[in-house]
Scaffold this motif. Structure first.
Motif, PDB file in Angstrom:
ATOM      1  N   GLY A   1       0.805  -1.215   0.000  1.00  0.00           N
ATOM      2  CA  GLY A   1       0.000   0.000   0.000  1.00  0.00           C
ATOM      3  C   GLY A   1       0.836   1.261   0.000  1.00  0.00           C
ATOM      4  O   GLY A   1       0.389   2.319  -0.451  1.00  0.00           O
ATOM      5  N   ASP A   2       2.064   1.161   0.496  1.00  0.00           N
ATOM      6  CA  ASP A   2       3.004   2.286   0.476  1.00  0.00           C
ATOM      7  C   ASP A   2       3.988   2.202  -0.681  1.00  0.00           C
ATOM      8  O   ASP A   2       4.872   3.052  -0.807  1.00  0.00           O
ATOM      9  CB  ASP A   2       3.807   2.330   1.788  1.00  0.00           C
ATOM     10  CG  ASP A   2       2.985   2.853   2.948  1.00  0.00           C
ATOM     11  OD1 ASP A   2       2.242   3.830   2.751  1.00  0.00           O
ATOM     12  OD2 ASP A   2       3.089   2.305   4.060  1.00  0.00           O
ATOM     13  N   GLY A   3       3.907   1.143  -1.493  1.00  0.00           N
ATOM     14  CA  GLY A   3       4.909   0.939  -2.540  1.00  0.00           C
ATOM     15  C   GLY A   3       6.251   0.534  -1.974  1.00  0.00           C
ATOM     16  O   GLY A   3       7.282   0.680  -2.638  1.00  0.00           O
ATOM     17  N   ASN A   4       6.256  -0.008  -0.759  1.00  0.00           N
ATOM     18  CA  ASN A   4       7.486  -0.319  -0.010  1.00  0.00           C
ATOM     19  C   ASN A   4       7.575  -1.832   0.180  1.00  0.00           C
ATOM     20  O   ASN A   4       6.855  -2.410   0.983  1.00  0.00           O
ATOM     21  CB  ASN A   4       7.421   0.402   1.340  1.00  0.00           C
ATOM     22  CG  ASN A   4       8.585   0.091   2.257  1.00  0.00           C
ATOM     23  OD1 ASN A   4       8.458   0.197   3.467  1.00  0.00           O
ATOM     24  ND2 ASN A   4       9.724  -0.274   1.719  1.00  0.00           N
ATOM     25  N   LEU A   5       8.458  -2.492  -0.597  1.00  0.00           N
ATOM     26  CA  LEU A   5       8.561  -3.941  -0.563  1.00  0.00           C
ATOM     27  C   LEU A   5       9.916  -4.381  -0.013  1.00  0.00           C
ATOM     28  O   LEU A   5      10.946  -3.768  -0.307  1.00  0.00           O
ATOM     29  CB  LEU A   5       8.367  -4.526  -1.956  1.00  0.00           C
ATOM     30  CG  LEU A   5       7.000  -4.278  -2.608  1.00  0.00           C
ATOM     31  CD1 LEU A   5       6.942  -4.974  -3.961  1.00  0.00           C
ATOM     32  CD2 LEU A   5       5.866  -4.762  -1.722  1.00  0.00           C
ATOM     33  N   HIS A   6       9.903  -5.455   0.764  1.00  0.00           N
ATOM     34  CA  HIS A   6      11.138  -6.078   1.230  1.00  0.00           C
ATOM     35  C   HIS A   6      11.591  -7.089   0.181  1.00  0.00           C
ATOM     36  O   HIS A   6      10.851  -8.011  -0.162  1.00  0.00           O
ATOM     37  CB  HIS A   6      10.917  -6.766   2.573  1.00  0.00           C
ATOM     38  CG  HIS A   6      10.538  -5.823   3.661  1.00  0.00           C
ATOM     39  ND1 HIS A   6      11.376  -4.822   4.094  1.00  0.00           N
ATOM     40  CD2 HIS A   6       9.412  -5.714   4.402  1.00  0.00           C
ATOM     41  CE1 HIS A   6      10.779  -4.145   5.060  1.00  0.00           C
ATOM     42  NE2 HIS A   6       9.587  -4.654   5.255  1.00  0.00           N
ATOM     43  N   VAL A   7      12.799  -6.875  -0.314  1.00  0.00           N
ATOM     44  CA  VAL A   7      13.356  -7.730  -1.363  1.00  0.00           C
ATOM     45  C   VAL A   7      14.503  -8.531  -0.757  1.00  0.00           C
ATOM     46  O   VAL A   7      15.505  -7.972  -0.318  1.00  0.00           O
ATOM     47  CB  VAL A   7      13.862  -6.889  -2.554  1.00  0.00           C
ATOM     48  CG1 VAL A   7      14.396  -7.803  -3.648  1.00  0.00           C
ATOM     49  CG2 VAL A   7      12.736  -6.003  -3.090  1.00  0.00           C
ATOM     50  N   ASN A   8      14.343  -9.845  -0.726  1.00  0.00           N
ATOM     51  CA  ASN A   8      15.313 -10.730  -0.084  1.00  0.00           C
ATOM     52  C   ASN A   8      15.927 -11.678  -1.106  1.00  0.00           C
ATOM     53  O   ASN A   8      15.433 -12.799  -1.305  1.00  0.00           O
ATOM     54  CB  ASN A   8      14.630 -11.543   1.013  1.00  0.00           C
ATOM     55  CG  ASN A   8      14.111 -10.675   2.140  1.00  0.00           C
ATOM     56  OD1 ASN A   8      14.731 -10.532   3.174  1.00  0.00           O
ATOM     57  ND2 ASN A   8      12.942 -10.076   1.921  1.00  0.00           N
ATOM     58  N   PRO A   9      16.986 -11.270  -1.800  1.00  0.00           N
ATOM     59  CA  PRO A   9      17.644 -12.192  -2.730  1.00  0.00           C
ATOM     60  C   PRO A   9      18.206 -13.393  -1.976  1.00  0.00           C
ATOM     61  O   PRO A   9      18.775 -13.258  -0.894  1.00  0.00           O
ATOM     62  CB  PRO A   9      18.768 -11.344  -3.333  1.00  0.00           C
ATOM     63  CG  PRO A   9      18.326  -9.927  -3.133  1.00  0.00           C
ATOM     64  CD  PRO A   9      17.596  -9.938  -1.828  1.00  0.00           C
ATOM     65  N   LEU A  10      18.027 -14.577  -2.549  1.00  0.00           N
ATOM     66  CA  LEU A  10      18.542 -15.817  -1.965  1.00  0.00           C
ATOM     67  C   LEU A  10      19.838 -16.145  -2.688  1.00  0.00           C
ATOM     68  O   LEU A  10      19.825 -16.685  -3.800  1.00  0.00           O
ATOM     69  CB  LEU A  10      17.513 -16.937  -2.102  1.00  0.00           C
ATOM     70  CG  LEU A  10      16.143 -16.643  -1.477  1.00  0.00           C
ATOM     71  CD1 LEU A  10      15.177 -17.796  -1.723  1.00  0.00           C
ATOM     72  CD2 LEU A  10      16.268 -16.364   0.014  1.00  0.00           C
ATOM     73  N   VAL A  11      20.941 -15.797  -2.074  1.00  0.00           N
ATOM     74  CA  VAL A  11      22.244 -15.860  -2.736  1.00  0.00           C
ATOM     75  C   VAL A  11      22.846 -17.256  -2.592  1.00  0.00           C
ATOM     76  O   VAL A  11      22.864 -17.825  -1.489  1.00  0.00           O
ATOM     77  CB  VAL A  11      23.195 -14.803  -2.144  1.00  0.00           C
ATOM     78  CG1 VAL A  11      24.575 -14.909  -2.778  1.00  0.00           C
ATOM     79  CG2 VAL A  11      22.616 -13.407  -2.354  1.00  0.00           C
ATOM     80  N   ASP A  12      23.328 -17.775  -3.706  1.00  0.00           N
ATOM     81  CA  ASP A  12      24.021 -19.060  -3.711  1.00  0.00           C
ATOM     82  C   ASP A  12      25.466 -18.814  -3.284  1.00  0.00           C
ATOM     83  O   ASP A  12      26.295 -18.350  -4.073  1.00  0.00           O
ATOM     84  CB  ASP A  12      23.961 -19.672  -5.110  1.00  0.00           C
ATOM     85  CG  ASP A  12      24.681 -21.014  -5.202  1.00  0.00           C
ATOM     86  OD1 ASP A  12      25.197 -21.487  -4.158  1.00  0.00           O
ATOM     87  OD2 ASP A  12      24.739 -21.577  -6.304  1.00  0.00           O
TER      88      ASP A  12
END
Length: 532
Positions: free
Chosen positions: A417-428
């Protein structure tokens, strides 16, 4: 700025701490690792730790720092992610600055005065005893401290309606870089020093001020808020311990609504996501609009949940909470039901069922734990960007394409709703050049956010991770103003060096993944337990 200790932190020579500290100085290398990491992926062992017992001791510590040219890194509960609470200099641990008291007469706003080391849940408990709450608290409230929340202008799921913590702050007690104690009171007449600073900033900045047109922002200094209100409180909140150190604050609680309800919506397409997010932001009574991305649904096996099975989660799920009087809740739910018709909607007003459905939002941590078991590591080097809500339909496909090009999976969730997303890359971490891969993803994501008119942090601040990229988000005149402000209030450059204003040659990924056991998926039980 004093280049000596900043250039070679490992050669810091520390004089005895001031007697007025009334706390502890930790120099034992075996104990210092306790302060080397936080909730994010960064690890920097400090030269020492100062742990004052109270506000007077904190003032003595800053006077000592100023007198001897010793950089300090303020730290609270250690829940910050972008590296602003770790560093190779002296950690100023404020977690002992306690005390909670409710102020005001019956019938007046409920005000809670608390020390910087008070946990978010302690604030909430004090407010609840008087029928109030702090809706802007982040999900890390059991561990994060008031000082840390003010430092990065923290926010949570209900900030969609109530704003970030800045909106609740009425007074800030803080210590200037030279040890002077100051109480900033919202609405009080400006001192000559603050008035001159405001006019100087106005004279050197464009009008209108070029600023990201987003609903949330904890990136950069809050020049927009300060110039609009003329209130130093707005500037102190969100400054990440770089202009002064918060020792306590007076917070205004919000009255608890008479009724709450929760809706869970299936999202068949990204267009549905954007429609629901836009509707939530413009509908009276909506308090939260939380997105669970498709990858989280898959990895968390949420479709096996008996209640969620009937929803079309092709593009993910959305949780929408509404609150207020009965009429407002009923009207808001009707609009939400209509918006979610394509993917299906589950609605409840029952508190126990609401809690059970909210638990799917907290499925992120066990999901990420399962990813670690497969040799991947959640590495929050993107974390919480914000873009204008209508651009989410552009942001998400472009982000997924960046990740695809770099052969990296990711889990997304957060405050749509705020355009605020948590982005969690899963790094190999088995990939030999994984740090180069991380750097490439970060650089391209910063460019994407900038192109969409967004900002790099909605609620977690810049730390040392995002600070070197602020010139990609803000206009040159604004970045120059950030530096001028820092040099005015911290002329020695000793408060949290490298945050908000970068140090020459600073690497945003310094210390990334350096913690013992990081490659095995563990930074220790304390960091694992905090989650988000």
């Amino acid at each position: 700025m004093r280049p000596g200790p900043l250039a070679r932190p490992e050669r810091l020579t520390l004089p005895p701490p001031p007697r007025e500290l009334r706390g502890r100085l930790v120099r034992d290398a075996r104990r210092l690792t306790r302060w080397a990491g936080a909730s994010g992926p960064f690890w920097r062992v400090p030269a020492a730790v100062l742990r004052p017992r109270d506000a007077a001791g904190t003032a003595a510590a800053l006077a000592w720092s100023s007198r001897h040219g010793i950089p300090l890194v303020p730290r609270g509960g250690g829940t910050g992610m972008p590296g602003g609470n770790v560093g190779p200099w002296v950690i100023l641990d404020l977690s002992d600055l306690g005390g909670v008291a409710v102020e005001g007469e019956a019938g007046e706003p409920v005000l809670v005065r608390a020390g910087a080391g008070v946990r978010g849940t302690q604030l909430e408990e004090a407010a609840r005893e008087h029928g109030h709450e702090f809706p802007a608290l982040p999900s890390s409230a059991p561990w994060c401290t008031l000082g840390g929340m003010l430092a990065c202008n923290a926010a949570g799921a209900r900030s969609l309606r109530h704003g970030a913590v800045r909106s609740a702050v009425r007074e800030v007690d803080w210590v200037r870089s030279d040890g002077r104690v100051e109480r900033l009171v919202r609405g009080a007449p400006l001192s000559a020093e603050w008035a001159d600073l405001r006019e100087t900033l106005r004279a050197h900045l464009p009008d209108p001020l070029p600023w990201p047109a987003v609903r949330k922002n904890s990136s950069g200094y809050a020049l927009d808020a300060f110039l609009a209100s003329g209130d130093p409180v707005d500037l102190a909140v969100g400054s990440e311990g770089t202009l002064g150190v918060v020792t306590g604050a007076l917070m205004e609680a919000s009255s608890t609504p008479s009724e709450r309800a929760l809706a869970v919506l299936g999202l068949p397409t990204l267009a549905d996501l954007v429609e629901v997010a836009a509707l939530a932001g413009g509908t009276p009574g909506v308090e939260a609009c939380e997105y669970l991305g498709r990858r989280l649904v898959e990895l968390g096996q949420l479709e096996k949940n008996a209640e969620l099975r009937a929803l079309d989660a092709t593009a993910g799920l959305m949780l929408v909470e509404v609150a207020g009087g009965h009429g407002m809740v009923t009207d808001a739910l009707a609009r939400v039901r209509e918006a979610g018709a394509a993917g299906g909607v589950i609605v409840t007003r029952d508190p126990e069922r609401m809690a059970a459905l909210w638990s799917v939002r907290h499925a992120a941590n066990p999901t990420l734990a399962r990813a670690r078991a497969r040799g991947l590591r959640s590495t929050q080097f993107i974390e919480d960007p914000v873009v204008p809500v209508p651009t989410l339909s552009d942001f998400l496909p472009a982000l997924h394409e960046i990740l695809r090009r770099h052969d990296t999976d990711a889990v997304l969730f957060g405050h749509a709703g705020d355009g605020n997303l948590h982005v969690n890359p899963l790094v190999d971490l088995g990939f030999p050049r994984w740090r180069d891969r991380v750097r490439g993803i970060l650089e391209e994501t910063v460019a994407l956010v900038a192109a969409l008119g967004g900002t790099l942090a909605g609620e977690h601040g810049d730390g040392r991770l995002r600070t070197p990229y602020l010139n990609r988000i803000f206009a040159p005149a604004v970045v120059d103003a950030f530096r001028a402000l820092k040099e005015t209030l911290d002329p020695g450059g000793l408060l949290n060096p490298g945050v908000k204003v970068p140090l020459p040659g600073s690497d945003p990924l310094a210390g990334l993944g350096s913690a013992p056991g990081f490659a095995r998926g563990s930074q220790g039980p304390e960091a694992e337990a905090r989650g988000r």
